[in-house]
Design a protein around this motif. Structure first.
Motif, PDB file in Angstrom:
ATOM      1  N   THR A   1       5.571   5.163  -9.707  1.00 55.18           N
ATOM      2  CA  THR A   1       5.820   5.474  -8.293  1.00 55.18           C
ATOM      3  C   THR A   1       5.729   6.990  -8.047  1.00 55.18           C
ATOM      4  O   THR A   1       5.640   7.770  -8.998  1.00 55.18           O
ATOM      5  CB  THR A   1       7.244   5.035  -7.873  1.00 55.18           C
ATOM      6  OG1 THR A   1       8.183   5.868  -8.561  1.00 55.18           O
ATOM      7  CG2 THR A   1       7.513   3.574  -8.192  1.00 55.18           C
TER       8      THR A   1
ATOM      9  N   VAL B   1       9.661  -1.283  -4.721  1.00 49.93           N
ATOM     10  CA  VAL B   1       8.261  -1.196  -4.309  1.00 49.93           C
ATOM     11  C   VAL B   1       7.591  -2.568  -4.465  1.00 49.93           C
ATOM     12  O   VAL B   1       6.846  -3.023  -3.599  1.00 49.93           O
ATOM     13  CB  VAL B   1       7.512  -0.131  -5.142  1.00 49.93           C
ATOM     14  CG1 VAL B   1       6.018  -0.283  -5.030  1.00 49.93           C
ATOM     15  CG2 VAL B   1       7.929   1.264  -4.714  1.00 49.93           C
TER      16      VAL B   1
ATOM     17  N   ILE C   1       3.714   0.267   1.623  1.00 50.71           N
ATOM     18  CA  ILE C   1       4.289   1.002   0.485  1.00 50.71           C
ATOM     19  C   ILE C   1       3.554   2.320   0.242  1.00 50.71           C
ATOM     20  O   ILE C   1       3.734   2.950  -0.802  1.00 50.71           O
ATOM     21  CB  ILE C   1       4.275   0.142  -0.800  1.00 50.71           C
ATOM     22  CG1 ILE C   1       2.887  -0.453  -1.050  1.00 50.71           C
ATOM     23  CG2 ILE C   1       5.325  -0.954  -0.731  1.00 50.71           C
ATOM     24  CD1 ILE C   1       2.736  -1.079  -2.415  1.00 50.71           C
TER      25      ILE C   1
ATOM     26  N   ARG D   1      -1.046   1.430  -5.114  1.00 53.26           N
ATOM     27  CA  ARG D   1      -0.910   0.542  -3.958  1.00 53.26           C
ATOM     28  C   ARG D   1      -2.016  -0.526  -3.983  1.00 53.26           C
ATOM     29  O   ARG D   1      -1.765  -1.714  -3.790  1.00 53.26           O
ATOM     30  CB  ARG D   1      -0.989   1.375  -2.675  1.00 53.26           C
ATOM     31  CG  ARG D   1      -0.889   0.549  -1.424  1.00 53.26           C
ATOM     32  CD  ARG D   1      -0.833   1.433  -0.187  1.00 53.26           C
ATOM     33  NE  ARG D   1      -1.044   0.644   0.994  1.00 53.26           N
ATOM     34  CZ  ARG D   1      -2.225   0.475   1.572  1.00 53.26           C
ATOM     35  NH1 ARG D   1      -3.308   1.044   1.077  1.00 53.26           N
ATOM     36  NH2 ARG D   1      -2.340  -0.283   2.646  1.00 53.26           N
TER      37      ARG D   1
ATOM     38  N   PHE E   1       5.375   5.354  -1.007  1.00 52.90           N
ATOM     39  CA  PHE E   1       6.153   5.219  -2.246  1.00 52.90           C
ATOM     40  C   PHE E   1       5.341   5.337  -3.521  1.00 52.90           C
ATOM     41  O   PHE E   1       5.868   5.654  -4.576  1.00 52.90           O
ATOM     42  CB  PHE E   1       6.884   3.871  -2.272  1.00 52.90           C
ATOM     43  CG  PHE E   1       7.679   3.580  -1.040  1.00 52.90           C
ATOM     44  CD1 PHE E   1       8.440   4.575  -0.451  1.00 52.90           C
ATOM     45  CD2 PHE E   1       7.684   2.310  -0.472  1.00 52.90           C
ATOM     46  CE1 PHE E   1       9.196   4.318   0.690  1.00 52.90           C
ATOM     47  CE2 PHE E   1       8.427   2.041   0.670  1.00 52.90           C
ATOM     48  CZ  PHE E   1       9.179   3.050   1.256  1.00 52.90           C
TER      49      PHE E   1
ATOM     50  N   GLY F   1       6.171  -4.643  -1.409  1.00 46.09           N
ATOM     51  CA  GLY F   1       4.731  -4.908  -1.500  1.00 46.09           C
ATOM     52  C   GLY F   1       4.442  -6.398  -1.464  1.00 46.09           C
ATOM     53  O   GLY F   1       3.539  -6.855  -0.767  1.00 46.09           O
TER      54      GLY F   1
END
Ligand code: ADP
Length: 162
Positions: free
Chosen positions: A16, A133, A143, A152, A146, A137
């Motif tokens: 992250t 997350v 997201i 992602r 993040f 997600g």
């Protein structure tokens, strides 16, 4: 014994912006930061260890001072095998403290030359965790603040949203 290497261990499932922040700040202090993905974190993980290593490598391969590896077994044994003596960990909230305290004490008892150093989270990432997350997600939430764009994308693929 190299004083200028820090080992930053974790599950990183997935990596992250909070992890990235600690790694970058670690590089301000240490010559080399080795981001070490725990192989024993494979169980119940979303991404395989190989997938995590690949993603993190793609994100960091422009920086030779930030290396990505995996480790198995006792963390302190791995740290010593790298000629290092510092474990770098991030602390988000009081809730992290108890566990990290226990872990650091245990590691220091098992191997007294190894010290764990903690960096406080940046306020922006204080609430950020890999699990939250994944949760957001999975439910189709945004997201993008993040995680890096590449993470992602991989998360959305996993959830069949891309
Ligand atoms: P682990 O399963 O070992 O806790 P994680 O991938 O969850 O692995 O975390 C690795 C390290 O990164 C831990 O020290 C954790 O406290 C730290 N960390 C995770 N998220 C953040 C964040 N948002 N800010 C600062 N540190 C973080």
């Amino acid at each position: 014994m190299n004083r200028h290497i820090a080992i930053y261990p974790g599950s990183f499932d997935p990596f992250t912006n909070g992890h990235l922040d600690i790694a970058r700040r670690g590089l301000e202090i240490f010559d080399t930061v080795i981001l070490a993905v725990a192989k024993n974190s494979e169980k119940n993980s979303l991404f395989s260890v190989a997938e995590r290593v690949e993603m993190i490598t793609r994100l960091t391969d422009n920086n030779p001072r930030l290396q990505v590896e995996t480790f198995d077994g006792l963390l302190v044994d791995y740290v010593v095998s790298k000629g290092a003596r510092v474990i770098l960990r991030g602390l988000r909230a009081v809730t992290d403290f108890e566990f990290e305290f226990q872990l650091a004490q245990m590691n220091h008892t098992v191997c007294s030359q190894v010290e764990t150093l903690f960096m406080m989270t940046s306020p922006n990432f204080a609430y950020l965790s890999s699990s939250i997350v994944k949760e957001v997600g999975r439910l189709g939430g945004d997201i993008s603040k993040f995680v890096p764009p590449l993470v992602r994308e991989e998360l959305m693929k996993k959830f069949g949203l891309l």
